[in-house]
Design a protein around this motif. Sequence first.
Motif, short mmCIF file in Angstrom:
data_model
loop_
_atom_site.label_atom_id
_atom_site.label_comp_id
_atom_site.label_asym_id
_atom_site.label_seq_id
_atom_site.Cartn_x
_atom_site.Cartn_y
_atom_site.Cartn_z
N SER A 197 1.35 5.23 -13.58
CA SER A 197 1.73 5.99 -14.78
C SER A 197 2.66 5.20 -15.68
O SER A 197 2.92 5.59 -16.81
N HIS A 198 3.20 4.12 -15.17
CA HIS A 198 4.07 3.27 -15.98
C HIS A 198 3.23 2.26 -16.77
O HIS A 198 2.03 2.11 -16.55
N ASP A 199 3.89 1.57 -17.69
CA ASP A 199 3.16 0.63 -18.54
C ASP A 199 3.00 -0.72 -17.85
O ASP A 199 3.21 -0.84 -16.65
N LEU A 200 2.62 -1.75 -18.57
CA LEU A 200 2.30 -3.04 -17.97
C LEU A 200 3.46 -3.71 -17.26
O LEU A 200 3.25 -4.67 -16.52
N LYS A 201 4.69 -3.23 -17.53
CA LYS A 201 5.85 -3.84 -16.88
C LYS A 201 6.02 -3.36 -15.43
O LYS A 201 6.82 -3.90 -14.70
N GLN A 202 5.31 -2.34 -15.05
CA GLN A 202 5.44 -1.79 -13.71
C GLN A 202 4.76 -2.71 -12.69
O GLN A 202 3.95 -3.57 -13.03
N PRO A 203 5.06 -2.52 -11.42
CA PRO A 203 4.58 -3.47 -10.37
C PRO A 203 3.09 -3.34 -10.12
O PRO A 203 2.64 -2.59 -9.26
N ILE A 204 2.30 -4.09 -10.90
CA ILE A 204 0.85 -4.06 -10.75
C ILE A 204 0.43 -4.50 -9.34
O ILE A 204 -0.54 -4.00 -8.77
N ASN A 205 1.19 -5.43 -8.77
CA ASN A 205 0.84 -5.91 -7.42
C ASN A 205 0.89 -4.80 -6.38
O ASN A 205 0.13 -4.82 -5.41
N ASN A 206 1.82 -3.83 -6.55
CA ASN A 206 1.87 -2.71 -5.62
C ASN A 206 0.59 -1.89 -5.71
O ASN A 206 0.05 -1.43 -4.69
N LEU A 207 0.08 -1.70 -6.91
CA LEU A 207 -1.18 -0.99 -7.09
C LEU A 207 -2.32 -1.72 -6.40
O LEU A 207 -3.18 -1.11 -5.75
N ARG A 208 -2.32 -3.04 -6.52
CA ARG A 208 -3.35 -3.83 -5.87
C ARG A 208 -3.33 -3.63 -4.36
O ARG A 208 -4.38 -3.44 -3.72
N GLY A 209 -2.12 -3.62 -3.79
CA GLY A 209 -2.00 -3.44 -2.35
C GLY A 209 -2.48 -2.08 -1.89
O GLY A 209 -3.14 -1.95 -0.85
N LEU A 210 -2.15 -1.04 -2.65
CA LEU A 210 -2.58 0.30 -2.28
C LEU A 210 -4.10 0.42 -2.28
O LEU A 210 -4.70 1.03 -1.39
N PHE A 211 -4.75 -0.18 -3.26
CA PHE A 211 -6.20 -0.08 -3.31
C PHE A 211 -6.87 -0.92 -2.22
O PHE A 211 -7.93 -0.57 -1.71
N ASP A 212 -6.26 -2.04 -1.86
CA ASP A 212 -6.79 -2.80 -0.73
C ASP A 212 -6.75 -1.97 0.54
O ASP A 212 -7.68 -1.98 1.35
N GLU A 213 -5.64 -1.25 0.74
CA GLU A 213 -5.52 -0.39 1.91
C GLU A 213 -6.54 0.74 1.86
O GLU A 213 -7.16 1.08 2.87
N LEU A 214 -6.72 1.33 0.69
CA LEU A 214 -7.71 2.40 0.53
C LEU A 214 -9.12 1.90 0.85
O LEU A 214 -9.87 2.55 1.57
N ARG A 215 -9.45 0.76 0.34
CA ARG A 215 -10.78 0.21 0.57
C ARG A 215 -11.01 -0.13 2.04
O ARG A 215 -12.11 0.00 2.56
N ARG A 216 -9.93 -0.53 2.72
CA ARG A 216 -10.05 -0.91 4.12
C ARG A 216 -10.18 0.29 5.04
O ARG A 216 -10.96 0.28 5.99
N SER A 217 -9.45 1.35 4.77
CA SER A 217 -9.31 2.42 5.75
C SER A 217 -10.14 3.66 5.46
O SER A 217 -10.43 4.43 6.36
N ALA A 218 -10.54 3.92 4.20
CA ALA A 218 -11.18 5.18 3.87
C ALA A 218 -12.70 5.06 3.90
O ALA A 218 -13.27 4.01 3.63
#
Length: 412
Positions: A197-218
């Motif tokens: 929900s934040h703009d481009l200054k927010q931690p994009i890498n954290n989003l990347r990690g969450l989706f990697d986990e989602l893709r791996r486990s769900a």
Amino acid sequence: MKKILLVDDNEHDRMLYKRYLGKQIGHERLEIVEATSGEEGIALFRRERPDCVLLDHNLLDTDGLTLLQDLKQFTPVDTLCVVMITGGGSEELAVRALNTGALDYLVKQRFDQELLCKTVMHAIEKNEWRQYVARYHGQLQTVNQQLRESLEELTEARQQVQLTNARLLAANQEVEARNKELARTNRDLDNFVYAASHDLKQPINNLRGLFDELRRSATFDDPEEAEVLRLVDDSLRDLTTTVTDLSAVVQVDRAPGEQDTEPVALADLTADVLQTLRPQLLDAQGTVRTEFEVLPEVVAVRTSLRTVLLNLLANAVKYRHPERPPQIWVRSRLVEGQAVVEVQDNGLGIDLERDGAELFHLFRRFHPEAGEGTGVGLFLVNRLVQAQGGHIAVESELGVGTTFRIFLNQPA
């Protein structure tokens, strides 16, 4: 080619500014159109749609601030590029100009050709940059909306799973394990939505990690849910690449002082880069030949030269010709006291007559059909080489290949 609208009722000043801007700036050519009054300036602005307006504050029929307000009626404010020129050094006037929408200002008799050219090009780059960021901010909002819709569907699915678990918990360990996975996945998604929900200054890498986990486990039973997640994943990958490249450009521009140079063994540096690109080279069945016998070592900023070689070699693989595997040569030699590092490929090539002037510009891509990219790589390469006092020469032929020659000054 960039178009400049010069609005000034003083003929002598217009001639001076045209002379200052008359030469090509770097790889950019400028076209200048002139207006001698505010009324004529508005007409030319609406007709020519210039990349930048050089606006004199003191005009016979109006003043610069009023004309600046008038120009806002004919273009979105975030696309208006104006540099105000004032006859005095009033800080109040400068602040009013910037608050009204000017990107910069200059004071007459207090700037030379170099400062004027730098100010104009900086204003144009800043204007292009903010438009580019605005487009990606819009993409981020689209990603957020997609995530909200996905979460609504996942919430409904979670409720159904929880109801099923309540009935089968005692007898079905597999369902219990699935329920725990879904609960953990939903917690990850909740965190992801907050960050996204934040703009481009927010931690994009954290989003990347969450989706990697989602893709791996769900596991998704509904193909439409999996497809939505894939689309979001692709959008985030593009956004991550762009933010990373832009951050690299900012680091180059803001690096404090000059970085230390050192003797760099080209064979070792190239081997390091090729190890990084090994998966891409294997996938493309590419070969790289090196010739460093004439000049095995150069004096340069090691990290910068590595980034330059990495980008050029990666481009040689990415923009390979579809009818043949990539063949790449990396050579070095000494020419009139300058070290020359050459990267040659047999790829798609570039139409230099058409695109040569914009080759090292930000966000320019010449073969978008060949692969993903942000148009930042060559811009970054050029900045890194220029930061070391060097320059780049390019030879290319469409369908045959491209040769980049990096010229680096060497200590006497």
